[in-house]
Enzyme design. Structure first.
Site: not given
Length: 447
Positions: A302, A344, A348, A375-376, A405
């Site tokens: 993929g 990602r 990850y 907001c993070e 992804y």
């Protein structure tokens, strides 16, 4: 040479260039033009890149019938049509992915349905559509599918998904063949053989292959070699128990996907032809060693097809310097997307190559972090990179190798709509997925 001007060919889409004023182009189209016409953030797919990787993978593995594109990496109707036209098969793992494939008129006999928890409705839809194969993942599913196929009056071809106990050298969340995880049936515990016996005892299922998937973003064949050894070992045991005549239809060994790509210029995955040759030799040698004819080798790339040919285009907003020590600072470059279109890095620890693409700068490089608008605090797209010291609001930057992804894992976090997706080819651009609007965000509200 100014390294910030370099577009590494192993990372960026194959048709990436700069025009006479230094603006980055893909398929001959300036990214500034695409931003003006379609807005940002924007996923830009180099169609020729995508299709060429389909053809190269099919050639490497002998036929498109042996290459099943993993829809989870990225799927839309346009991509499904490309996959179909290039002669590949398609792996889907939900009813939604199946619906997109069928909407694109993808031949159902070239579709395989995966998934560890397929619902009755998903299995029923797959059988009704006439999908070529279903990969069964549990004893419960075997019973369900046998009943559904019986009601439909057909015999459904299936593969059994095996857990082979291989620890792929990759992130825990994308390593999928060790014992303590949700996928497959364990060879070591005997669960896999029990599932094979159960399939043979059904009236409406036909076992045609064994399946394994050890993980993603893998650069060497060591894990595949051990997986093949254990898959072929189980096949030997199955033939020994049921006899060669009854097991002759078990002619496929599917080693899954996981073929790695270059996210950074320093990444060096093996060429697909080299990897295919090694995998083919492994399966052949393992089969010969136990006295079996060599089965057909199937793979499920993929990322290796979709990943390299796509970039994400952003507009720079806020730029600020943050002190990281008494003598050093980091340039925080905020863009108009973020973890809603690329989770990602947060999920990850992924790494990416990012470049200023709307102009050429001779300013010296400064250490930087590319962050989003959410907001993070973990809303980071590229954790550690370099940007020109004169980067400013309104500049366009692009992040390479975002075809796999990213959109498929996107969300509406903070009520930010998903970006548009544009395909480019030979100087022409066309919209394949429109941008989500506020109306889309409100569309599920009931009052």
């Amino acid at each position: 040479m100014n390294e910030l001007l370099h577009l590494a060919p192993n990372v960026w889409p194959r048709n990436t260039t700069r025009d006479e004023v230094g603006v980055v182009c893909i398929a001959g189209i300036p990214l500034t033009q695409l931003a003006q016409e379609y807005g940002t953030p924007l996923f830009v797919i180099d169609e020729d890149d995508f299709r060429s990787r389909c053809r190269e993978t099919a050639a490497a593995f002998g036929s498109g019938a042996n290459v099943h594109y993993a829809a989870k990496a990225f799927l839309c109707s346009e991509v499904a049509r490309w996959i179909s036209e290039e002669g590949l098969c398609l792996d889907v793992c939900t009813g939604g992915e199946l619906a997109v494939a069928l909407h694109a008129s993808f031949p159902p006999e070239r579709i395989t349905l995966h998934g560890n928890n397929k619902s009755v409705s998903e299995l029923t839809a797959a059988v009704k559509a006439g999908v070529g194969h279903i990969v069964v993942d549990s004893m419960t599913e075997i019973e369900r599918l046998d009943a559904i196929a019986g009601e439909a009056g057909i015999v459904q071809d299936v593969l059994v998904r095996l857990t082979v106990g291989v620890e792929a050298h990759t992130h825990e969340f994308i390593s999928t063949a060790h014992e303590d995880q949700k996928f497959g049936l364990s060879v070591a515990s005997g669960a896999a053989m029990a599932a094979v016996r159960r399939v043979f005892a059904t009236d409406h299922l036909r076992l045609v292959g064994l399946h394994s998937h050890i993980g993603s973003q893998i650069f060497d064949v060591d894990g595949f070699e051990l997986a093949a050894h254990r898959v072929i070992g189980l096949l030997r045991d199955v033939v020994g128990e049921f006899g060669p005549e009854k097991t002759a239809q078990i002619a496929t060994v599917d080693l899954g996907g996981g073929l790695g790509i270059s996210y950074l210029p320093s990444d060096d995955p093996p060429p697909i032809a080299e990897l295919a040759a090694k995998l083919g030799t492994i399966v052949s040698d393992e089969s010969t060693a136990v006295g079996l004819p060599t089965p057909k080798l199937v793979v499920e790339p993929g990322r290796a097809i979709a990943g390299p040919g796509t970039i994400t285009l952003y507009e720079v907003g806020t730029v600020k310097d943050v002190d990281v020590s008494a003598t050093a600072h980091r340039r925080y470059v905020s863009v108009d997307g973020g973890m809603s279109d690329n989770i990602r890095t947060a999920l990850y620890g992924a790494q990416y190559d990012v470049r200023l693409v709307s102009r050429v700068s001779d300013a010296p490089p400064v250490p930087a972090r590319l962050v989003g608008k959410h907001c993070e605090s973990g809303d980071i797209i590229v954790r550690d990179t370099w940007v020109p010291d004169d980067i400013r609001p309104g500049d366009l930057v692009a992040v390479a190798a975002t075809g796999a992804y990213c959109y498929s894992l996107s969300s509406r976090y903070n009520m930010v709509g998903r970006p548009a997706v544009v395909a480019v080819h030979a100087g022409n651009a066309r919209l394949v997925l429109r941008r989500e609007t506020v109306d889309d965000l409100l569309s599920l509200e009931v009052r």
